[in-house]
Design an enzyme around this catalytic site. Structure first.
Site, short mmCIF file in Angstrom:
data_model
loop_
_atom_site.label_atom_id
_atom_site.label_comp_id
_atom_site.label_asym_id
_atom_site.label_seq_id
_atom_site.Cartn_x
_atom_site.Cartn_y
_atom_site.Cartn_z
N ASP A 1 44.46 45.37 47.14
CA ASP A 1 45.32 45.92 46.09
C ASP A 1 45.58 47.40 46.33
O ASP A 1 44.93 48.03 47.18
CB ASP A 1 44.73 45.67 44.69
CG ASP A 1 43.26 46.04 44.57
OD1 ASP A 1 42.74 46.73 45.47
OD2 ASP A 1 42.62 45.65 43.58
N ASN B 1 36.47 44.32 32.93
CA ASN B 1 37.20 43.40 32.05
C ASN B 1 37.40 42.04 32.72
O ASN B 1 38.22 41.24 32.28
CB ASN B 1 38.56 44.00 31.65
CG ASN B 1 39.45 44.24 32.86
OD1 ASN B 1 39.05 44.01 33.99
ND2 ASN B 1 40.67 44.71 32.63
N HIS C 1 38.55 41.60 35.76
CA HIS C 1 39.65 41.53 36.72
C HIS C 1 39.14 41.33 38.14
O HIS C 1 38.01 41.69 38.48
CB HIS C 1 40.61 42.72 36.60
CG HIS C 1 40.11 44.03 37.11
ND1 HIS C 1 40.56 45.24 36.62
CD2 HIS C 1 39.23 44.36 38.09
CE1 HIS C 1 39.98 46.23 37.28
NE2 HIS C 1 39.17 45.72 38.17
N GLU D 1 44.63 41.27 36.25
CA GLU D 1 44.04 41.62 34.96
C GLU D 1 43.92 40.37 34.08
O GLU D 1 44.50 39.31 34.40
CB GLU D 1 44.93 42.66 34.27
CG GLU D 1 45.03 43.99 35.01
CD GLU D 1 43.82 44.90 34.79
OE1 GLU D 1 42.68 44.39 34.70
OE2 GLU D 1 44.00 46.13 34.73
#
Ligand code: F6R
Length: 243
Positions: free
Chosen positions: A71, A136, A138, A143
């Site tokens: 990413d 979270n 991800h 996400e």
């Protein structure tokens, strides 16, 4: 974990990075042309140091391998130290005697959509996808709410992700956009490794591995993969006991 579930390796904190690097070195010995997708972030940093040491000691080579970046931020200038491509070069690629072919994400291209499509094509046929775990849930920049069939794409990052990066990079403001390899490519890799360290990840790792699979915790989607290995240190595995 169930007999058909992921392979979960729980390692003492002091041995964790060396163990992951040794397994990566072993994969490279088995398959010198390994096509591997790699993350950045704090978690893999000591693995890359150990892998570079192994390479310089002649225990493995990445010279015939291909590294596909997982990413990247959209909106950071080329060479910015917070860029994922810069970090991976600093922490691994430039420390090697024989670096692999490297496929960064072309976020500086005039035609971002074309660059993203090109990266998606590069992420086809991965032998191994190595990923970290966000607070979270991800995976990469996939996400909460991401689809298991999601393509490599431009994403808007959640405030928690931006805040974590802002803290990591000295309270500077970070962009809200990124590009991530999508779950479609990650789940099609021959093998997936999830790297998790530290007590602060214990709750999200428990959610990822024990709660019903759901897009609210994208890491739980990795359990669809028949060859998922979780490398956790003891602190990160602290809430897995009894499961
Ligand atoms: C970074 C990436 C992210 C991180 C995750 C965990 O390339 O893909 O998903 O893996 O945010 O970050 P650390 O390791 O810094 O806790």
């Amino acid at each position: 974990m169930s007999a058909n579930g992921p392979r979960v390796l729980i390692l003492p904190e002091d041995d964790w990075a060396a163990a992951v690097a040794a397994e990566l070195a072993a994969r490279l010995v088995e398959r010198p042309s390994l096509r591997v997708c790699l993350p950045t972030g704090g978690t893999p940093t000591p693995v890359y140091a150990a892998l570079a040491n192994a390479e310089r000691a002649g225990r493995c080579s990445l010279g015939a391998a291909t590294v596909v970046l997982l990413d990247e931020w959209v909106g950071l200038a080329p060479g910015d130290p917070a860029r994922c491509d810069v970090r991976l070069r600093d922490e691994l690629l430039e420390r090697l005697e024989a670096p692999p072919a490297f496929v960064p994400i072309g976020v500086d291209a005039a035609d971002l959509a074309a660059a993203v499509a090109e990266h998606d094509a590069a992420a086809v046929c991965l032998d191994l996808a190595v990923v970290g775990l966000g607070m979270n849930g991800h995976i990469g920049f996939n996400e909460p709410g991401s689809s298991p069939s999601g393509a490599t794409r431009v994403v808007t990052l959640q405030p928690m992700t931006i805040a974590a990066a802002t803290a990591q990079y000295g309270a500077r403001s970070m962009p809200s956009g990124g590009v991530t390899v999508g779950f479609a490519r990650l789940l099609a890799a021959q093998e997936v490794w999830l790297l998790v360290t530290g007590e602060r990840k214990a709750a999200v790792l428990r959610r990822a591995l024990t709660e019903p699979e759901n897009a609210a915790c994208p890491a739980s989607l990795l359990r669809r993969h028949p060859r998922l290995t979780v490398f956790a240190d003891e602190a990160a595995a602290g809430e897995l006991r009894g499961n």
